[in-house]
Design an enzyme around this catalytic site. Structure first.
Site, mmCIF file in Angstrom:
data_model
loop_
_atom_site.group_PDB
_atom_site.id
_atom_site.type_symbol
_atom_site.label_atom_id
_atom_site.label_comp_id
_atom_site.label_asym_id
_atom_site.label_seq_id
_atom_site.Cartn_x
_atom_site.Cartn_y
_atom_site.Cartn_z
ATOM 1 N N THR A 1 0.806 -1.218 0.000
ATOM 2 C CA THR A 1 0.000 0.000 0.000
ATOM 3 C C THR A 1 0.844 1.274 0.000
ATOM 4 O OG1 THR A 1 -0.094 -0.129 2.425
ATOM 5 C CG2 THR A 1 -1.895 -1.158 1.204
ATOM 6 N N GLU A 2 2.144 1.152 -0.251
ATOM 7 C CA GLU A 2 3.048 2.291 -0.088
ATOM 8 C C GLU A 2 2.651 3.503 -0.923
ATOM 9 O OE1 GLU A 2 5.726 -1.283 0.913
ATOM 10 O OE2 GLU A 2 3.931 -0.850 -0.262
ATOM 11 N N VAL A 3 2.167 3.284 -2.174
ATOM 12 C CA VAL A 3 1.855 4.437 -3.028
ATOM 13 C C VAL A 3 0.741 5.290 -2.443
ATOM 14 C CG1 VAL A 3 2.691 3.432 -5.183
ATOM 15 C CG2 VAL A 3 0.324 3.011 -4.465
ATOM 16 N N TYR B 1 4.905 6.727 -0.860
ATOM 17 C CA TYR B 1 6.166 5.999 -0.701
ATOM 18 C C TYR B 1 6.334 5.051 -1.886
ATOM 19 C CZ TYR B 1 10.008 4.089 2.135
ATOM 20 O OH TYR B 1 11.235 3.713 2.623
ATOM 21 N N LEU C 1 0.669 6.234 0.455
ATOM 22 C CA LEU C 1 1.338 7.101 1.422
ATOM 23 C C LEU C 1 2.407 7.972 0.758
ATOM 24 C CD1 LEU C 1 1.918 4.394 4.175
ATOM 25 C CD2 LEU C 1 0.104 6.116 4.126
#
Length: 265
Positions: A135-137, A141, A139
């Site tokens: 799920t980084e994108v 990231y 955030l």
């Protein structure tokens, strides 16, 4: 055996269980926990245990990087940014190249770096209710370090879809993608993990070690280059305005307002 702050270690019949023990944080990966997992694997490498089981305390397996720690990264130096990325690379690389069989008993959500830990085990057992995803994108990231490993497991098209969308998938879909090897009801998870470990104890430890060494050798040269590139990308992303906004929005439970939308490329 060393004592750990965020891990529980249990030994029985040549099987070592490593339990991430930050249930109040959903076993999120702070720098100390990442270092301790790496240290625990290094210690298990030199011990007389023959199989390792990795699991999490409480309702989650691992929620990924600790968001409170992420919120402080914009204040760190470039050297500290790089060291933080190296911690994640070290724990994933150590798990990937570990010479003994590893079983991940995924008792709940395995998100971002947590999914990395789960999928890099040789056997990944998961409860039906677990969720997986990078799920980084969402955030601001970049899931740079896990990208190389995911690419090897599911191929480029699925890797692009998962990393760019940042969506969560359930255990059934993870099983169909080959990330999960067995779906197990929660009340039977640890029993099944131990049964799997007992079966592995019947095999030649030398032969299993050679299988794992061979597979790791096939990827080593490319991984060396790819992980170094990934560390640079992660360290650079720590200073990105979208990353700062994404983390703050998450911590304040609001929708992010991406600064890059107003920046001419």
């Amino acid at each position: 055996m060393p004592s750990f702050h965020h891990l529980l270690i249990h030994n029985a019949n040549e099987i070592r269980t490593i339990t991430m023990n930050r249930p109040e944080k959903r076993n999120a990966l702070c720098p100390l926990l990442m270092q301790e997992i790496t240290q625990a694997l290094d210690e298990a490498e030199d011990s007389d245990c023959r199989v390792v089981i990795l699991t999490g305390a409480g309702p989650a397996f691992c929620a990924g990087l600790d968001m409170e720690h992420l919120s402080t990264l914009h204040a760190t130096t470039e050297e500290e940014d790089r060291r933080d990325s190296e911690n994640m690379a070290n724990v994933l690389r150590t798990l990937y190249e570990f010479s003994k069989p590893v079983i991940a008993a995924v008792n709940g959500p395995a998100i971002a770096g947590g999914m990395g830990l789960a999928m890099l085990a040789d056997f990944t057992l998961a409860v039906p209710e677990a969720k997986f995803g990078f799920t980084e994108v969402k955030l601001g990231y970049v899931p740079a370090i896990v990208a190389s490993f995911l690419l090897r497991q599911v191929g480029e098209k699925v890797t692009r879809e998962l990393l760019i969308s940042g969506r969560l998938i359930r255990t059934q879909e993870a099983y169909h993608l080959g990330v999960v090897t067995q779906i197990v009801n929660a009340e039977e998870l640890m029993q099944t993990a131990y049964a799997c470990a007992q079966g592995l104890l019947q095999n030649s430890p030398q032969a299993m070690r050679e299988v794992k060494r061979l597979l790791a050798m096939h990827s080593k040269r490319r991984l060396d280059e790819e992980i170094e590139d990934a560390i640079e990308v992660n360290a650079h992303q720590h200073s990105a305005e979208d990353f700062r906004e994404g983390v703050q929005a998450f911590l304040k439970h609001r929708k992010p307002e991406w600064p890059s939308l107003h920046t001419r490329v």
